[in-house]
Design an enzyme around this catalytic site. Structure first.
Site, mmCIF file in Angstrom:
data_model
loop_
_atom_site.group_PDB
_atom_site.id
_atom_site.type_symbol
_atom_site.label_atom_id
_atom_site.label_comp_id
_atom_site.label_asym_id
_atom_site.label_seq_id
_atom_site.Cartn_x
_atom_site.Cartn_y
_atom_site.Cartn_z
ATOM 1 N N ARG A 85 0.840 -1.196 0.000
ATOM 2 C CA ARG A 85 0.000 0.000 0.000
ATOM 3 C C ARG A 85 0.873 1.244 0.000
ATOM 4 N NH1 ARG A 85 -5.166 -0.090 0.624
ATOM 5 N NH2 ARG A 85 -5.302 1.900 1.704
ATOM 6 N N HIS B 103 12.670 -2.973 -2.735
ATOM 7 C CA HIS B 103 11.975 -2.826 -4.017
ATOM 8 C C HIS B 103 12.654 -3.721 -5.054
ATOM 9 C CE1 HIS B 103 9.584 -0.937 -7.099
ATOM 10 N NE2 HIS B 103 10.687 -0.858 -7.835
HETATM 11 C C1 GAR Z 1 9.178 -8.654 -3.092
HETATM 12 O O1 GAR Z 1 9.720 -8.971 -4.335
HETATM 13 C C2 GAR Z 1 9.366 -7.182 -2.782
HETATM 14 O O2 GAR Z 1 10.573 -6.672 -3.264
HETATM 15 C C3 GAR Z 1 8.215 -6.572 -3.526
HETATM 16 O O3 GAR Z 1 7.139 -7.458 -3.340
HETATM 17 C C4 GAR Z 1 7.658 -8.765 -3.136
HETATM 18 C C5 GAR Z 1 7.100 -9.258 -1.820
HETATM 19 O O4 GAR Z 1 7.443 -10.600 -1.627
HETATM 20 N N1 GAR Z 1 7.908 -5.264 -3.026
HETATM 21 C C6 GAR Z 1 7.392 -4.314 -3.771
HETATM 22 O O5 GAR Z 1 7.118 -4.461 -4.939
HETATM 23 C C7 GAR Z 1 7.168 -3.014 -3.039
HETATM 24 N N2 GAR Z 1 6.857 -1.986 -3.953
HETATM 25 P P1 GAR Z 1 7.473 -11.206 -0.177
HETATM 26 O O6 GAR Z 1 6.092 -10.912 0.432
HETATM 27 O O7 GAR Z 1 7.658 -12.684 -0.414
HETATM 28 O O8 GAR Z 1 8.562 -10.565 0.584
#
Ligand code: GAR
Length: 206
Positions: free
Chosen positions: A96, A114
């Site tokens: 969010r 990120h």
């Molecule tokens: C991860 O790849 C993180 O870098 C990305 O979501 C994924 C969450 O995976 N975050 C974003 O895109 C934030 N803008 P996880 O829940 O297995 O850590």
């Protein structure tokens, strides 16, 4: 017993693999953080199960009852963070957008991971966009959170090659392995180089 470890809270929305990596790192005796709370805006986030299995307090603060009042939702998060005694917050797949309310309250003390080499590919669908752009190097970034999405000071990055036959899935997998290594390393460095002030509301990064 008092601990010299800094209390760190995690905000998640889903799978929680980065949260798991941080929880596992923090379980090491010499790691400078202890995870004091995992908050999810999504009641079915898998990451909650991992935290609970490790005996870490969890809290679901669902955004939906707050409807469009994002600040009220963040006020509830802020209360939980303060009650848990958090000094640093790590966004770990928290999906969010934050308002100024939380980003200012945690200025200099909120980190995010990120899945791209910022400033390339801020926002969503980073792996798909990297493949479309034809980049040969991709990766992930840990940065401080500011009011502008994916724009805060970069604290660490890890790069991976992009191969000709890569798919979104193969590339995402290669990057995710690096995310799990990078985030604990950066958090360790952040806490040992710039320990958060116990009294101030923000931390100066030299
Ligand atoms: C991860 O790849 C993180 O870098 C990305 O979501 C994924 C969450 O995976 N975050 C974003 O895109 C934030 N803008 P996880 O829940 O297995 O850590």
């Amino acid at each position: 017993m008092t601990s010299s470890k800094t209390p760190v809270a995690l905000l998640i929305s889903g799978r929680g693999s980065n949260a798991t990596a941080l929880i596992r790192a923090a379980a090491q005796k010499d790691f400078p953080a202890r995870i004091c709370l995992v908050i999810s805006n999504n009641p079915t986030a898998l990451g909650l199960n991992v935290a609970q299995a490790e005996g870490i307090p969890t809290q679901v603060i669902d955004h939906r009852p707050f409807r469009k009042d994002r600040v009220a939702h963040e006020e509830a998060i802020q209360n939980a963070l303060i009650n848990a005694g958090a000094q640093v917050v790590c966004l770990a797949g928290y999906m969010r957008l934050l308002t100024d309310f939380l980003t200012q309250a945690w200025a200099g003390r909120m980190l995010n991971i990120h899945p791209s080499l910022l400033p390339s590919f801020p926002g969503l669908h980073t792996h798909e966009r990297a493949l479309k752009a034809g980049v040969r190097i991709h990766g992930c970034t840990v940065h401080l959170v500011t009011e502008i999405m994916d724009e805060g000071r970069i604290l660490g990055q890890a790069a991976v090659p992009v191969f000709i036959h890569d798919t979104v899935e193969s590339l995402a997998h290669r990057v995710l392995i690096q995310e799990h290594l990078l985030y604990p390393q950066v958090l360790r460095h952040f806490l040992t180089q710039h320990p958060p002030s116990l009294t101030g509301s923000s931390l100066l990064i030299a």
